[in-house]
Write a protein that holds these residues in place. Structure first.
Motif, short mmCIF file in Angstrom:
data_model
loop_
_atom_site.label_atom_id
_atom_site.label_comp_id
_atom_site.label_asym_id
_atom_site.label_seq_id
_atom_site.Cartn_x
_atom_site.Cartn_y
_atom_site.Cartn_z
N ASN A 134 0.81 -1.22 0.00
CA ASN A 134 0.00 0.00 0.00
C ASN A 134 0.84 1.27 0.00
O ASN A 134 0.29 2.38 -0.05
N LYS B 103 2.49 0.49 -4.66
CA LYS B 103 1.38 1.23 -5.28
C LYS B 103 1.92 2.42 -6.07
O LYS B 103 1.48 2.69 -7.20
N GLU B 104 2.87 3.14 -5.49
CA GLU B 104 3.47 4.29 -6.18
C GLU B 104 4.29 3.85 -7.39
O GLU B 104 4.29 4.51 -8.43
N TYR C 63 3.67 1.20 -9.26
CA TYR C 63 2.71 0.85 -10.30
C TYR C 63 2.12 2.11 -10.95
O TYR C 63 1.82 2.12 -12.15
N LYS C 64 1.95 3.18 -10.17
CA LYS C 64 1.51 4.47 -10.74
C LYS C 64 2.54 4.99 -11.75
O LYS C 64 2.18 5.49 -12.82
N LYS C 65 3.82 4.88 -11.40
CA LYS C 65 4.88 5.33 -12.31
C LYS C 65 4.84 4.53 -13.61
O LYS C 65 5.02 5.09 -14.69
N GLN D 78 2.23 3.10 -14.92
CA GLN D 78 1.05 3.53 -15.66
C GLN D 78 1.30 4.84 -16.39
O GLN D 78 0.90 5.01 -17.55
N GLU D 79 1.97 5.77 -15.72
CA GLU D 79 2.29 7.06 -16.34
C GLU D 79 3.20 6.89 -17.55
O GLU D 79 3.14 7.70 -18.49
N ASP E 142 3.11 4.22 -19.46
CA ASP E 142 2.43 3.27 -20.35
C ASP E 142 3.18 1.94 -20.43
O ASP E 142 3.34 1.36 -21.51
N GLN F 209 -6.78 -1.22 -9.41
CA GLN F 209 -6.75 0.18 -9.83
C GLN F 209 -5.94 0.40 -11.09
O GLN F 209 -6.03 1.46 -11.71
N PHE F 210 -5.12 -0.59 -11.46
CA PHE F 210 -4.15 -0.39 -12.53
C PHE F 210 -4.35 -1.42 -13.65
O PHE F 210 -3.94 -2.58 -13.53
N ASN G 45 -2.76 -1.75 -16.24
CA ASN G 45 -1.46 -2.16 -16.80
C ASN G 45 -0.77 -3.21 -15.94
O ASN G 45 0.27 -3.75 -16.34
#
Length: 278
Positions: free
Chosen positions: A54, A58-59, A61-63, A65-66, A68, A93-94, A96
């Motif tokens: 968490n 999570k951060e 996976y955000k990177k 996604q940003e 692609d 949430q992701f 990708n």
């Protein structure tokens, strides 16, 4: 299709960042991961893994996604079963982030199929552990066994092995079949026996005979493995073949150590090369 493969990072943030940077620098839009994502410090494993899922992961996976970038992979035997629900809830949430444990993902004419199970080990923790035909129970290093967050005795584990624990053979046979016309790539945390991808520091070779047989008969394009960090160091081998299947085990350095071990694969050119990133 081009991707970077790595395994057994065990919550090492420096290695995760190196994996991300390698993907960006090489314009590679797919990371394939062979299991053991989360921290494994013995006395604090469960709270550390929950915090990591968490927090940093999570951060991370955000990177991805940003940028692609897809992350196609499985958990491993050191990733505790009691935190799986939290992990799977987070990755919803992701789009990708593609979990393939016991599942198939078709991407760019490749069918990725995963399995996080390993054959029984001498270690106390038995999450994602199975048995296979002909395997005796290894002598255990501990007088207690931890499985799915609960402690049992060694004798109770012996009875579970005989009556409850699945067989690797059955797990493999229950996997989805590759899509016709696609190249099949199996992402199996446990390495196969017999081709140098399972060599341990103590001279043992605990790879799975069932996996070796399955891959030899599968007519698949490639298999990707992890679990035995030191295999390459002691055998000098990081790839081999079983039938027509190219088998890869990049190995990994321990937590906090460098370099990061990884392999770049290009299925269109039948190209694969190991790399080390300091």
């Amino acid at each position: 299709m081009k991707f970077i493969y790595a395994s057994d990072i065990h919550g090492d943030i420096k290695k995760f960042e190196k994996l991300l940077n390698l993907s960006i620098q090489n314009n590679i839009k797919n990371i394939v991961f062979g299991g053991d994502l989360l921290p494994k410090k013995a006395d604090k494993r469960e709270p550390l893994q929950r915090e990591f899922i968490n927090g940093y992961l999570k951060e991370f996976y955000k990177k991805l996604q940003e940028q692609d970038i897809n992350f196609i992979g499985i958990l491993g035997n050191d990733d505790m079963e009691v935190v799986e629900k939290e992990y799977y809830t987070m990755i919803i949430q992701f789009p990708n982030i593609i979990d393939i444990d016991g599942k198939k993902a078709d991407i760019d004419e490749v069918s990725f199929i995963g399995l996080n199970k390993v054959v029984d080990t001498p270690f106390m923790r038995k999450d994602h552990v199975v048995v296979e035909d002909g395997q005796e129970m290894p002598e255990q290093f501990s007088e207690k066994i931890l499985i799915n967050g609960k402690y049992i005795t060694v004798e109770e584990w012996r009875k579970m092995r005989e009556n409850v624990i699945p067989k690797m053979e059955d797990c493999l046979e229950s996997l989805p079949k590759p899509t016709e016309g696609n190249k099949a790539i199996y992402v199996l945390h446990d390495p196969p026996a017999g081709i140098g991808l399972d060599n341990c520091f103590d001279g043992s070779k605990p790879g799975s005979k069932a996996i070796a047989k399955f891959l030899k008969n599968s007519n698949s394009y490639m298999s990707l493995h992890g679990h035995i960090h030191e295999a390459q160091k002691f055998s000098g081998v990081w790839n081999g073949k079983l039938g027509n299947t190219i088998c890869i085990q990049a190995g990994q350095t321990e937590f906090g150590e460098l370099p990061l071990h990884y392999v770049i694969v290009d299925t269109d050119r039948d190209y694969y090369e190991i790399g080390y990133e300091n």
